[in-house]
Design a protein around this motif. Structure first.
Motif, PDB file in Angstrom:
ATOM      1  N   ALA A 163      10.728  13.650  -1.072  1.00  0.00           N
ATOM      2  CA  ALA A 163       9.961  14.864  -0.762  1.00  0.00           C
ATOM      3  C   ALA A 163      10.872  16.091  -0.799  1.00  0.00           C
ATOM      4  CB  ALA A 163       9.290  14.733   0.598  1.00  0.00           C
ATOM      5  N   GLU A 164      12.091  15.960  -0.251  1.00  0.00           N
ATOM      6  CA  GLU A 164      13.047  17.069  -0.286  1.00  0.00           C
ATOM      7  C   GLU A 164      13.407  17.421  -1.732  1.00  0.00           C
ATOM      8  OE1 GLU A 164      16.402  15.794   2.019  1.00  0.00           O
ATOM      9  OE2 GLU A 164      15.270  15.799   3.906  1.00  0.00           O
ATOM     10  N   GLN A 165      13.663  16.403  -2.559  1.00  0.00           N
ATOM     11  CA  GLN A 165      14.022  16.649  -3.950  1.00  0.00           C
ATOM     12  C   GLN A 165      12.855  17.269  -4.723  1.00  0.00           C
ATOM     13  OE1 GLN A 165      15.388  12.805  -5.254  1.00  0.00           O
ATOM     14  NE2 GLN A 165      17.420  13.065  -4.338  1.00  0.00           N
ATOM     15  N   GLN A 166      11.648  16.798  -4.420  1.00  0.00           N
ATOM     16  CA  GLN A 166      10.475  17.369  -5.078  1.00  0.00           C
ATOM     17  C   GLN A 166      10.313  18.844  -4.709  1.00  0.00           C
ATOM     18  OE1 GLN A 166       6.572  15.863  -3.908  1.00  0.00           O
ATOM     19  NE2 GLN A 166       6.070  15.649  -6.087  1.00  0.00           N
ATOM     20  N   ALA A 167      10.526  19.177  -3.446  1.00  0.00           N
ATOM     21  CA  ALA A 167      10.439  20.570  -3.012  1.00  0.00           C
ATOM     22  C   ALA A 167      11.523  21.413  -3.689  1.00  0.00           C
ATOM     23  CB  ALA A 167      10.560  20.662  -1.498  1.00  0.00           C
TER      24      ALA A 167
ATOM     25  N   GLU B 181       0.832  -1.198   0.000  1.00  0.00           N
ATOM     26  CA  GLU B 181       0.000   0.000   0.000  1.00  0.00           C
ATOM     27  C   GLU B 181       0.879   1.265   0.000  1.00  0.00           C
ATOM     28  OE1 GLU B 181      -2.989   1.931   3.181  1.00  0.00           O
ATOM     29  OE2 GLU B 181      -3.317  -0.208   2.808  1.00  0.00           O
ATOM     30  N   LYS B 182       1.938   1.258   0.796  1.00  0.00           N
ATOM     31  CA  LYS B 182       2.847   2.409   0.857  1.00  0.00           C
ATOM     32  C   LYS B 182       3.559   2.610  -0.475  1.00  0.00           C
ATOM     33  CE  LYS B 182       5.433   5.662   2.709  1.00  0.00           C
ATOM     34  NZ  LYS B 182       4.897   6.977   2.974  1.00  0.00           N
ATOM     35  N   THR B 183       4.010   1.529  -1.104  1.00  0.00           N
ATOM     36  CA  THR B 183       4.704   1.672  -2.384  1.00  0.00           C
ATOM     37  C   THR B 183       3.769   2.193  -3.469  1.00  0.00           C
ATOM     38  OG1 THR B 183       4.326  -0.668  -2.924  1.00  0.00           O
ATOM     39  CG2 THR B 183       6.445  -0.092  -1.888  1.00  0.00           C
ATOM     40  N   GLU B 184       2.487   1.845  -3.397  1.00  0.00           N
ATOM     41  CA  GLU B 184       1.518   2.393  -4.356  1.00  0.00           C
ATOM     42  C   GLU B 184       1.352   3.893  -4.145  1.00  0.00           C
ATOM     43  OE1 GLU B 184      -2.128   0.190  -4.132  1.00  0.00           O
ATOM     44  OE2 GLU B 184      -1.187  -1.648  -4.854  1.00  0.00           O
ATOM     45  N   ARG B 185       1.314   4.343  -2.880  1.00  0.00           N
ATOM     46  CA  ARG B 185       1.206   5.779  -2.587  1.00  0.00           C
ATOM     47  C   ARG B 185       2.457   6.511  -3.074  1.00  0.00           C
ATOM     48  NH1 ARG B 185      -0.428   4.450   2.911  1.00  0.00           N
ATOM     49  NH2 ARG B 185       1.454   5.529   3.574  1.00  0.00           N
ATOM     50  N   ILE B 186       3.617   5.905  -2.881  1.00  0.00           N
ATOM     51  CA  ILE B 186       4.866   6.515  -3.358  1.00  0.00           C
ATOM     52  C   ILE B 186       4.811   6.659  -4.878  1.00  0.00           C
ATOM     53  CG2 ILE B 186       7.360   6.156  -3.659  1.00  0.00           C
ATOM     54  CD1 ILE B 186       7.315   4.747  -0.890  1.00  0.00           C
ATOM     55  N   GLY B 187       4.315   5.642  -5.567  1.00  0.00           N
ATOM     56  CA  GLY B 187       4.194   5.683  -7.019  1.00  0.00           C
ATOM     57  C   GLY B 187       3.299   6.820  -7.492  1.00  0.00           C
ATOM     58  N   ARG B 188       2.331   7.211  -6.668  1.00  0.00           N
ATOM     59  CA  ARG B 188       1.433   8.324  -7.015  1.00  0.00           C
ATOM     60  C   ARG B 188       2.007   9.670  -6.569  1.00  0.00           C
ATOM     61  NH1 ARG B 188      -2.510   4.613  -4.822  1.00  0.00           N
ATOM     62  NH2 ARG B 188      -2.534   5.884  -2.944  1.00  0.00           N
TER      63      ARG B 188
ATOM     64  N   ALA C 151      10.744  -0.876   6.187  1.00  0.00           N
ATOM     65  CA  ALA C 151       9.905   0.284   6.516  1.00  0.00           C
ATOM     66  C   ALA C 151      10.777   1.508   6.766  1.00  0.00           C
ATOM     67  CB  ALA C 151       9.027  -0.021   7.730  1.00  0.00           C
ATOM     68  N   VAL C 152      11.872   1.338   7.526  1.00  0.00           N
ATOM     69  CA  VAL C 152      12.780   2.452   7.796  1.00  0.00           C
ATOM     70  C   VAL C 152      13.391   2.956   6.482  1.00  0.00           C
ATOM     71  CG1 VAL C 152      14.991   3.066   8.890  1.00  0.00           C
ATOM     72  CG2 VAL C 152      13.284   1.764  10.178  1.00  0.00           C
ATOM     73  N   ALA C 153      13.810   2.039   5.599  1.00  0.00           N
ATOM     74  CA  ALA C 153      14.408   2.422   4.311  1.00  0.00           C
ATOM     75  C   ALA C 153      13.382   3.146   3.431  1.00  0.00           C
ATOM     76  CB  ALA C 153      14.952   1.186   3.597  1.00  0.00           C
ATOM     77  N   LEU C 154      12.136   2.672   3.419  1.00  0.00           N
ATOM     78  CA  LEU C 154      11.087   3.343   2.639  1.00  0.00           C
ATOM     79  C   LEU C 154      10.814   4.746   3.186  1.00  0.00           C
ATOM     80  CD1 LEU C 154       8.466   0.518   1.926  1.00  0.00           C
ATOM     81  CD2 LEU C 154       9.787   1.799   0.249  1.00  0.00           C
TER      82      LEU C 154
ATOM     83  N   ASP D  13       2.819  10.431  -3.329  1.00  0.00           N
ATOM     84  CA  ASP D  13       2.460  10.724  -1.934  1.00  0.00           C
ATOM     85  C   ASP D  13       3.563  10.183  -1.035  1.00  0.00           C
ATOM     86  OD1 ASP D  13       1.390  11.031   0.573  1.00  0.00           O
ATOM     87  OD2 ASP D  13      -0.329   9.701   0.254  1.00  0.00           O
ATOM     88  N   PHE D  14       4.375  11.109  -0.489  1.00  0.00           N
ATOM     89  CA  PHE D  14       5.499  10.686   0.350  1.00  0.00           C
ATOM     90  C   PHE D  14       5.201  10.864   1.836  1.00  0.00           C
ATOM     91  CE2 PHE D  14       7.522  12.559  -3.577  1.00  0.00           C
ATOM     92  CZ  PHE D  14       7.640  11.345  -4.227  1.00  0.00           C
ATOM     93  N   ALA D  15       3.990  11.265   2.159  1.00  0.00           N
ATOM     94  CA  ALA D  15       3.615  11.516   3.553  1.00  0.00           C
ATOM     95  C   ALA D  15       3.266  10.198   4.254  1.00  0.00           C
ATOM     96  CB  ALA D  15       2.426  12.470   3.596  1.00  0.00           C
ATOM     97  N   ASN D  16       2.907  10.331   5.516  1.00  0.00           N
ATOM     98  CA  ASN D  16       2.483   9.190   6.341  1.00  0.00           C
ATOM     99  C   ASN D  16       3.515   8.064   6.364  1.00  0.00           C
ATOM    100  OD1 ASN D  16      -0.008  10.524   6.741  1.00  0.00           O
ATOM    101  ND2 ASN D  16      -0.752   9.701   4.805  1.00  0.00           N
TER     102      ASN D  16
END
Length: 189
Positions: free
Chosen positions: A38-42, A1-8, A27-30, A10-13
Protein backbone atom coordinates in the motif's frame (compact mmCIF):
# COMPACT_ATOMS: atom_id res chain seq x y z
CA UNK A 1 -9.59 -15.11 0.52
CA UNK A 2 -7.03 -12.50 1.63
CA UNK A 3 -4.53 -13.51 -1.05
CA UNK A 4 -7.26 -13.17 -3.70
CA UNK A 5 -8.00 -9.62 -2.45
CA UNK A 6 -4.28 -8.81 -2.55
CA UNK A 7 -4.16 -10.08 -6.14
CA UNK A 8 -6.92 -7.58 -7.02
CA UNK A 9 -4.95 -4.74 -5.38
CA UNK A 10 -7.01 -4.58 -2.16
CA UNK A 11 -4.51 -4.22 0.68
CA UNK A 12 -7.03 -3.12 3.31
CA UNK A 13 -8.66 -5.16 6.07
CA UNK A 14 -5.71 -6.87 7.75
CA UNK A 15 -6.08 -10.45 8.92
CA UNK A 16 -7.01 -10.77 12.61
CA UNK A 17 -5.73 -14.16 13.80
CA UNK A 18 -4.89 -14.52 17.45
CA UNK A 19 -3.18 -17.86 16.95
CA UNK A 20 0.52 -18.18 17.68
CA UNK A 21 1.21 -20.96 15.20
CA UNK A 22 2.31 -20.99 11.55
CA UNK A 23 -1.04 -19.58 10.37
CA UNK A 24 -0.76 -16.69 12.84
CA UNK A 25 2.76 -15.95 11.62
CA UNK A 26 1.54 -16.14 8.02
CA UNK A 27 -1.25 -13.65 8.82
CA UNK A 28 1.25 -11.22 10.38
CA UNK A 29 3.56 -11.57 7.33
CA UNK A 30 0.64 -11.00 4.92
CA UNK A 31 -0.42 -7.91 6.87
CA UNK A 32 3.12 -6.49 6.75
CA UNK A 33 3.35 -7.24 3.04
CA UNK A 34 0.01 -5.47 2.44
CA UNK A 35 1.20 -2.43 4.40
CA UNK A 36 4.38 -2.23 2.30
CA UNK A 37 2.49 -2.74 -0.94
CA UNK A 38 0.00 0.00 0.00
CA UNK A 39 2.87 2.38 0.82
CA UNK A 40 4.59 1.59 -2.49
CA UNK A 41 1.34 2.02 -4.39
CA UNK A 42 0.81 5.43 -2.78
CA UNK A 43 4.40 6.43 -3.61
CA UNK A 44 3.96 5.34 -7.23
CA UNK A 45 0.70 7.28 -7.50
CA UNK A 46 2.33 10.41 -6.05
CA UNK A 47 5.37 10.08 -8.31
CA UNK A 48 3.18 9.56 -11.39
CA UNK A 49 1.15 12.67 -10.56
CA UNK A 50 4.37 14.66 -10.10
CA UNK A 51 5.73 13.43 -13.44
CA UNK A 52 2.51 14.34 -15.23
CA UNK A 53 2.57 17.78 -13.61
CA UNK A 54 6.20 18.29 -14.64
CA UNK A 55 5.42 17.16 -18.18
CA UNK A 56 2.53 19.63 -18.40
CA UNK A 57 4.80 22.40 -17.08
CA UNK A 58 7.39 21.56 -19.75
CA UNK A 59 4.70 21.68 -22.43
CA UNK A 60 3.58 25.07 -21.14
CA UNK A 61 7.17 26.37 -21.15
CA UNK A 62 7.51 25.19 -24.75
CA UNK A 63 4.29 27.03 -25.65
CA UNK A 64 5.60 30.20 -24.00
CA UNK A 65 8.91 29.89 -25.82
CA UNK A 66 7.06 29.66 -29.12
CA UNK A 67 4.85 32.60 -28.09
CA UNK A 68 8.01 34.62 -27.55
CA UNK A 69 9.16 33.83 -31.07
CA UNK A 70 5.76 34.74 -32.44
CA UNK A 71 5.60 38.01 -30.52
CA UNK A 72 8.08 39.77 -32.81
CA UNK A 73 6.16 38.75 -35.90
CA UNK A 74 2.85 39.65 -34.33
CA UNK A 75 4.19 43.07 -33.32
CA UNK A 76 4.78 43.70 -37.02
CA UNK A 77 1.36 42.25 -37.84
CA UNK A 78 -0.29 44.63 -35.33
CA UNK A 79 1.70 47.61 -36.57
CA UNK A 80 -0.04 47.76 -39.94
CA UNK A 81 -3.64 47.92 -38.66
CA UNK A 82 -2.59 50.31 -35.87
CA UNK A 83 -1.09 52.68 -38.46
CA UNK A 84 -4.31 52.51 -40.48
CA UNK A 85 -6.39 53.20 -37.36
CA UNK A 86 -4.19 56.12 -36.35
CA UNK A 87 -4.22 57.61 -39.84
CA UNK A 88 -7.99 57.33 -40.29
CA UNK A 89 -8.67 58.61 -36.77
CA UNK A 90 -6.40 61.63 -37.44
CA UNK A 91 -8.32 62.41 -40.63
CA UNK A 92 -11.65 62.23 -38.81
CA UNK A 93 -10.32 64.32 -35.91
CA UNK A 94 -8.95 66.98 -38.27
CA UNK A 95 -12.44 67.60 -39.64
CA UNK A 96 -11.23 67.10 -43.22
CA UNK A 97 -13.65 64.22 -43.71
CA UNK A 98 -17.40 64.51 -43.65
CA UNK A 99 -20.43 62.41 -44.48
CA UNK A 100 -19.75 59.17 -46.31
CA UNK A 101 -15.94 59.59 -46.14
CA UNK A 102 -16.10 59.85 -42.35
CA UNK A 103 -18.37 56.78 -42.14
CA UNK A 104 -16.04 54.82 -44.43
CA UNK A 105 -13.03 55.77 -42.29
CA UNK A 106 -14.91 54.82 -39.11
CA UNK A 107 -15.79 51.43 -40.63
CA UNK A 108 -12.15 50.94 -41.62
CA UNK A 109 -11.10 51.73 -38.05
CA UNK A 110 -13.60 49.18 -36.72
CA UNK A 111 -12.44 46.52 -39.21
CA UNK A 112 -8.79 47.06 -38.29
CA UNK A 113 -9.62 46.99 -34.55
CA UNK A 114 -11.44 43.68 -35.11
CA UNK A 115 -8.36 42.39 -36.94
CA UNK A 116 -6.13 43.40 -34.01
CA UNK A 117 -8.51 41.72 -31.56
CA UNK A 118 -8.47 38.51 -33.62
CA UNK A 119 -4.65 38.47 -33.72
CA UNK A 120 -4.36 39.00 -29.96
CA UNK A 121 -7.03 36.36 -29.25
CA UNK A 122 -5.19 33.80 -31.39
CA UNK A 123 -1.97 34.46 -29.48
CA UNK A 124 -3.70 34.22 -26.10
CA UNK A 125 -5.52 31.02 -27.08
CA UNK A 126 -2.22 29.52 -28.14
CA UNK A 127 -0.43 30.47 -24.91
CA UNK A 128 -3.20 29.54 -22.46
CA UNK A 129 -2.71 26.37 -20.41
CA UNK A 130 -5.80 24.20 -20.21
CA UNK A 131 -6.72 20.52 -20.06
CA UNK A 132 -7.22 18.71 -23.38
CA UNK A 133 -10.64 19.27 -24.94
CA UNK A 134 -11.50 17.12 -27.94
CA UNK A 135 -14.13 18.17 -30.43
CA UNK A 136 -14.83 17.60 -34.09
CA UNK A 137 -12.66 20.16 -35.86
CA UNK A 138 -12.30 21.24 -39.48
CA UNK A 139 -8.62 20.41 -39.92
CA UNK A 140 -8.20 22.64 -42.99
CA UNK A 141 -9.55 25.64 -41.08
CA UNK A 142 -7.20 24.81 -38.18
CA UNK A 143 -4.20 24.68 -40.53
CA UNK A 144 -5.25 27.98 -42.15
CA UNK A 145 -5.54 29.64 -38.70
CA UNK A 146 -2.10 28.36 -37.74
CA UNK A 147 -0.64 29.59 -41.03
CA UNK A 148 -2.16 33.05 -40.42
CA UNK A 149 -0.61 33.14 -36.95
CA UNK A 150 2.81 32.18 -38.32
CA UNK A 151 2.73 34.29 -41.50
CA UNK A 152 4.53 37.33 -40.01
CA UNK A 153 7.28 35.14 -38.55
CA UNK A 154 7.69 33.31 -41.87
CA UNK A 155 7.78 36.54 -43.87
CA UNK A 156 10.66 37.81 -41.72
CA UNK A 157 12.59 34.77 -42.96
CA UNK A 158 11.45 35.32 -46.57
CA UNK A 159 9.28 32.20 -46.40
CA UNK A 160 5.77 31.95 -47.74
CA UNK A 161 3.31 29.54 -46.11
CA UNK A 162 0.68 28.16 -48.46
CA UNK A 163 -2.24 25.96 -47.48
CA UNK A 164 -3.78 24.24 -50.49
CA UNK A 165 -7.51 23.50 -50.37
CA UNK A 166 -8.40 19.97 -49.27
CA UNK A 167 -9.79 17.37 -51.69
CA UNK A 168 -12.76 16.78 -49.40
CA UNK A 169 -13.99 17.03 -45.82
CA UNK A 170 -11.07 16.85 -43.39
CA UNK A 171 -12.68 16.81 -39.97
CA UNK A 172 -11.37 14.92 -36.96
CA UNK A 173 -12.00 14.69 -33.23
CA UNK A 174 -8.97 16.49 -31.80
CA UNK A 175 -7.92 19.06 -29.23
CA UNK A 176 -7.62 22.03 -31.59
CA UNK A 177 -5.35 24.05 -29.30
CA UNK A 178 -2.88 21.19 -28.83
CA UNK A 179 -2.84 20.38 -32.53
CA UNK A 180 -2.30 24.07 -33.33
CA UNK A 181 0.67 24.00 -30.95
CA UNK A 182 2.10 20.91 -32.67
CA UNK A 183 1.75 22.51 -36.11
CA UNK A 184 3.29 25.75 -34.84
CA UNK A 185 6.25 23.93 -33.31
CA UNK A 186 6.81 21.98 -36.54
CA UNK A 187 6.78 25.11 -38.68
CA UNK A 188 8.90 27.18 -36.26
CA UNK A 189 11.45 24.39 -35.92
Amino acid sequence: EKTERIGRGDFANPLQLSQRDELGELAVALNRMCDRLAEQQAAITTESAQRLSTLEQLRHVDRLKTVGRLAAGIAHELGTPLNVVAGRAALIASGKLAGEDARTSAQTIKDEADRITRIVRQLLDFARRRPPQRSVTDMHHLVVQTAELLRPLAEKQNIRIEVPPPAGDVSASVDAAQLKQVLTNMVVN
